[in-house]
Enzyme design. Structure first.
Site, mmCIF file in Angstrom:
data_model
loop_
_atom_site.group_PDB
_atom_site.id
_atom_site.type_symbol
_atom_site.label_atom_id
_atom_site.label_comp_id
_atom_site.label_asym_id
_atom_site.label_seq_id
_atom_site.Cartn_x
_atom_site.Cartn_y
_atom_site.Cartn_z
ATOM 1 N N ASP A 106 41.232 41.920 43.481
ATOM 2 C CA ASP A 106 40.863 41.274 42.210
ATOM 3 C C ASP A 106 39.447 41.617 41.757
ATOM 4 O OD1 ASP A 106 43.314 40.101 42.192
ATOM 5 O OD2 ASP A 106 42.617 38.027 42.288
ATOM 6 N N SER A 158 38.867 37.559 53.498
ATOM 7 C CA SER A 158 40.065 37.535 54.355
ATOM 8 C C SER A 158 41.318 37.295 53.515
ATOM 9 C CB SER A 158 39.922 36.437 55.409
ATOM 10 O OG SER A 158 39.762 35.173 54.758
ATOM 11 N N PHE A 202 44.165 39.017 50.564
ATOM 12 C CA PHE A 202 45.155 40.090 50.700
ATOM 13 C C PHE A 202 44.490 41.451 50.935
ATOM 14 C CE2 PHE A 202 47.671 36.909 48.389
ATOM 15 C CZ PHE A 202 48.809 36.897 49.187
ATOM 16 N N GLY A 203 43.412 41.728 50.211
ATOM 17 C CA GLY A 203 42.757 43.034 50.342
ATOM 18 C C GLY A 203 42.073 43.178 51.690
ATOM 19 N N ALA A 216 48.689 40.225 44.107
ATOM 20 C CA ALA A 216 48.613 40.439 45.559
ATOM 21 C C ALA A 216 48.871 41.901 45.927
ATOM 22 C CB ALA A 216 49.622 39.524 46.242
ATOM 23 N N GLU A 245 54.369 27.518 36.663
ATOM 24 C CA GLU A 245 54.837 26.919 37.919
ATOM 25 C C GLU A 245 54.318 25.492 38.066
ATOM 26 O OE1 GLU A 245 55.461 30.984 40.503
ATOM 27 O OE2 GLU A 245 53.470 30.142 40.471
HETATM 28 C C1 LIG Z 1 47.216 30.056 41.912
HETATM 29 C C2 LIG Z 1 47.459 31.529 42.051
HETATM 30 C C3 LIG Z 1 48.756 32.025 42.023
HETATM 31 C C4 LIG Z 1 48.985 33.383 42.167
HETATM 32 N N1 LIG Z 1 50.279 33.847 42.148
HETATM 33 C C5 LIG Z 1 50.521 35.149 42.373
HETATM 34 C C6 LIG Z 1 51.864 35.636 42.471
HETATM 35 O O1 LIG Z 1 52.821 34.882 42.326
HETATM 36 N N2 LIG Z 1 52.032 36.953 42.737
HETATM 37 C C7 LIG Z 1 50.989 37.808 42.913
HETATM 38 O O2 LIG Z 1 51.199 38.990 43.188
HETATM 39 N N3 LIG Z 1 49.721 37.382 42.796
HETATM 40 C C8 LIG Z 1 49.467 36.079 42.549
HETATM 41 N N4 LIG Z 1 48.170 35.631 42.464
HETATM 42 C C9 LIG Z 1 47.081 36.609 42.523
HETATM 43 C C10 LIG Z 1 46.784 37.013 43.950
HETATM 44 O O3 LIG Z 1 46.698 35.875 44.778
HETATM 45 C C11 LIG Z 1 45.468 37.796 43.949
HETATM 46 O O4 LIG Z 1 45.633 38.922 43.128
HETATM 47 C C12 LIG Z 1 45.084 38.236 45.350
HETATM 48 O O5 LIG Z 1 44.848 37.097 46.157
HETATM 49 C C13 LIG Z 1 43.845 39.126 45.321
HETATM 50 O O6 LIG Z 1 43.507 39.470 46.632
HETATM 51 P P1 LIG Z 1 41.980 39.743 47.016
HETATM 52 O O7 LIG Z 1 41.998 40.152 48.443
HETATM 53 O O8 LIG Z 1 41.371 40.642 46.034
HETATM 54 O O9 LIG Z 1 41.273 38.347 46.836
HETATM 55 P P2 LIG Z 1 41.585 36.945 47.512
HETATM 56 O O10 LIG Z 1 42.950 36.903 48.065
HETATM 57 O O11 LIG Z 1 41.175 35.956 46.493
HETATM 58 O O12 LIG Z 1 40.582 36.904 48.729
HETATM 59 C C14 LIG Z 1 39.198 36.840 48.551
HETATM 60 C C15 LIG Z 1 38.573 36.555 49.890
HETATM 61 O O13 LIG Z 1 37.173 36.705 49.789
HETATM 62 C C16 LIG Z 1 36.528 35.559 50.322
HETATM 63 N N5 LIG Z 1 35.246 35.459 49.609
HETATM 64 C C17 LIG Z 1 35.022 35.303 48.299
HETATM 65 N N6 LIG Z 1 33.697 35.338 48.036
HETATM 66 C C18 LIG Z 1 33.091 35.508 49.226
HETATM 67 C C19 LIG Z 1 31.745 35.608 49.627
HETATM 68 N N7 LIG Z 1 30.752 35.568 48.751
HETATM 69 N N8 LIG Z 1 31.473 35.730 50.938
HETATM 70 C C20 LIG Z 1 32.477 35.776 51.854
HETATM 71 N N9 LIG Z 1 33.758 35.698 51.526
HETATM 72 C C21 LIG Z 1 34.070 35.580 50.235
HETATM 73 C C22 LIG Z 1 37.496 34.430 50.064
HETATM 74 O O14 LIG Z 1 37.232 33.343 50.923
HETATM 75 C C23 LIG Z 1 38.800 35.143 50.396
HETATM 76 O O15 LIG Z 1 38.985 35.192 51.794
HETATM 77 C C24 LIG Z 1 47.907 34.276 42.321
HETATM 78 C C25 LIG Z 1 46.601 33.782 42.332
HETATM 79 C C26 LIG Z 1 46.380 32.420 42.215
HETATM 80 C C27 LIG Z 1 44.984 31.884 42.242
#
Ligand SMILES: Cc1cc2nc3c(=O)[nH]c(=O)nc-3n(C[C@H](O)[C@H](O)[C@H](O)COP(=O)(O)OP(=O)(O)OC[C@H]3O[C@@H](n4cnc5c(N)ncnc54)[C@H](O)[C@@H]3O)c2cc1C
Length: 459
Positions: free
Chosen positions: A319, A19, A21-22, A330, A181
């Site tokens: 990611d 849940s 960003f993706g 994000a 930060e």
């Molecule tokens: C501290 C921090 C600061 C950041 N700052 C920035 C910024 O300033 N600008 C920017 O663009 N990006 C930033 N990022 C990066 C950005 O947050 C990520 O690139 C982005 O969140 C990736 O989105 P995603 O959907 O791939 O993964 P995520 O947003 O990490 O979501 C993953 C989801 O999968 C779920 N999940 C994981 N494993 C399982 C499983 N086995 N079963 C069920 N659910 C699962 C998690 O609970 C979560 O809901 C930052 C990241 C961090 C950690």
């Protein structure tokens, strides 16, 4: 094993894992598509990770950056939100296994979007995590808040100057945006918010060290902005140590190897790890069953349409995916989630109308730039070829983060918290509890007890 949520519907079944960003953006983009969506995630919230450091340093509350996913999707009737930790994807049988409180649920899919993100990487030294938590979840941020404020509290009670010095030394490992930060905010917390509130110690004597094995601060943002951030941090009092590789971390400090090969110790009670990421292990699960591979960071090498080889109905975004030129940010996840939703929508509609779907265009990433705050009223930003820093960059950072925070109430609450912090020296979220500060240790103790009980039963 059970099949909850299995409906009689013969609509196209879309399962989304995650849940973040993706995942959330994929679900929302399918709002008007005639599909049944099941979004399975291990947390009940959508986490805005870029502001985790503000939770850790007491500026905002966790609720402001983690609205419940089911409330975000409340009005989207084709979507069901399910809590569970996905442990396995069965590509041959098109099912996903998820575990909730020891019970395994199996969910069938026609299309699968995997957006499980990445965790902290300790580069093979996972034992560092106990002493230097990363910052990937609300739990991490609250634990860090407990450790940072707890260190000041212990220092106030200590009459040993060496121990006080150790307690007031904060080491942030990793000089990327999160590290910058975090270091800036610990320094401001000590110098501004906590100043004058202790009687035995002077919090402004806190020593914040930001270190990295790389030779520069903020390497992905280029030399000019890296230097700007470094100068600003140094002016605030943060000590920057570059070309410094961490070789060990323990309760009392860290061991660092410098460029010349010499080794040294930094005594510090509070350590923060922001040095690397490792994609979800679900990537390896996919690689074991298909022709796809994972890279060193565990990211899945996907096709140009973000599907995995041999499985055009299984997509990996955000990611977890390795796509040349797409950063782990994000925007990469948001755009990837929307892109695969469009493919699913197009193909479902073509099937409904008995026509051929439009051929899939390769995913193309639109770089909207990147930014990082350094301190109050100071940030660095890169948008296309434009690089700038200072107050204007900070205003841009503020506006953009407000736009991307999900939910009107969340935006208002965050804005109010920022007003408190930025217009005064106060912070509204400095509460710490014993659970937050010691949760990790306690959970490990519980696990050890459970393992011992199991062993005893088996013998
Ligand atoms: C501290 C921090 C600061 C950041 N700052 C920035 C910024 O300033 N600008 C920017 O663009 N990006 C930033 N990022 C990066 C950005 O947050 C990520 O690139 C982005 O969140 C990736 O989105 P995603 O959907 O791939 O993964 P995520 O947003 O990490 O979501 C993953 C989801 O999968 C779920 N999940 C994981 N494993 C399982 C499983 N086995 N079963 C069920 N659910 C699962 C998690 O609970 C979560 O809901 C930052 C990241 C961090 C950690």
């Amino acid at each position: 094993m059970s099949h909850p949520g299995a409906t009689a519907s013969d609509r196209h079944k879309v399962v989304i894992i995650g849940s973040g960003f993706g995942g959330l953006n994929a679900a929302k983009a399918l709002k008007r598509t005639d599909v049944d969506i099941k979004l399975i995630a291990r947390t009940t919230h959508h986490l805005f990770q870029p502001l985790l450091y503000q939770v850790a340093t007491g500026i905002i509350s966790e609720g402001e950056i983690a609205p419940p996913t089911r409330l975000i999707l409340r009005k989207q009737e084709n979507a069901q939100v399910l809590l569970g930790d996905v442990t396995h994807v069965d590509l041959a049988n098109k099912t996903v296994d998820s575990v909730l409180l020891g019970h395994t649920y199996r969910t069938p899919y026609d299309s699968l979007v995997i957006a499980a993100g990445a965790g902290q990487s300790y580069f093979g030294n996972d034992h560092f995590a106990e002493f230097a938590p990363g910052m990937k979840s609300i739990d991490d941020a609250l634990e860090l808040r407990g450790r940072i404020l707890g260190a000041f509290e212990q220092a106030e009670r200590s009459s040993d100057p060496e121990r006080r010095k150790k307690l007031l030394t904060f080491v942030v490992v990793g000089a990327g945006p999160t590290g910058v930060e975090m270091a800036g905010q610990i320094q401001e917390l000590a110098d501004q918010t906590l100043k004058g509130s202790f009687r035995h110690i002077d919090p402004t004597e806190a020593h914040v060290i930001l270190l990295d094995a790389a030779p520069a601060v903020l390497p992905p943002m280029g030399e000019k902005l890296g230097l700007k951030a470094k100068n600003r941090l140094e002016k605030m009092g943060v000590e920057i140590q570059l070309n410094a590789m961490v070789t060990d971390v323990d309760r009392n400090g860290i061991t660092v190897k410098d460029k010349d090969g010499s080794s040294r110790r930094i005594e510090a009670a509070c350590k923060v790890w922001s040095a690397g990421v490792q994609a979800s292990p679900l990537g390896r699960d996919l690689a074991n069953q298909s022709a796809t591979e994972v890279d060193r960071a565990g990211r899945v090498k996907v096709n140009p349409d973000l599907s995995i080889p041999g499985h055009p109905n299984v997509f990996v975004v955000g990611d977890m995916a390795f796509v040349e030129g797409v950063p782990g940010m994000a925007q990469g996840a948001i755009q990837g989630g929307k892109y695969v939703a469009k493919i699913i929508d197009n193909e479902v509609k073509a099937r409904e109308h008995g026509t051929m779907p439009k051929p899939r265009e390769p995913f193309s990433y639109f770089d909207k730039g990147s930014m990082a705050t350094v301190s109050k009223y100071n940030a660095v930003a890169q948008v296309g070829k434009l690089e700038f820093g200072g107050f204007i960059a900070w205003l841009a950072w503020l506006g953009l983060h407000l736009i991307y925070l999900v939910g009107f109430k969340t935006k208002i609450a965050t804005l109010l918290s920022w007003a408190v912090t930025f217009l005064s020296r106060q912070r509204g979220q400095l509460t710490i509890t014993e659970q937050q500060a010691y949760a990790r240790t306690r959970i490990e103790e519980l696990e050890e007890i459970a393992a011992a009980v199991q062993e005893e039963r088996a013998s």
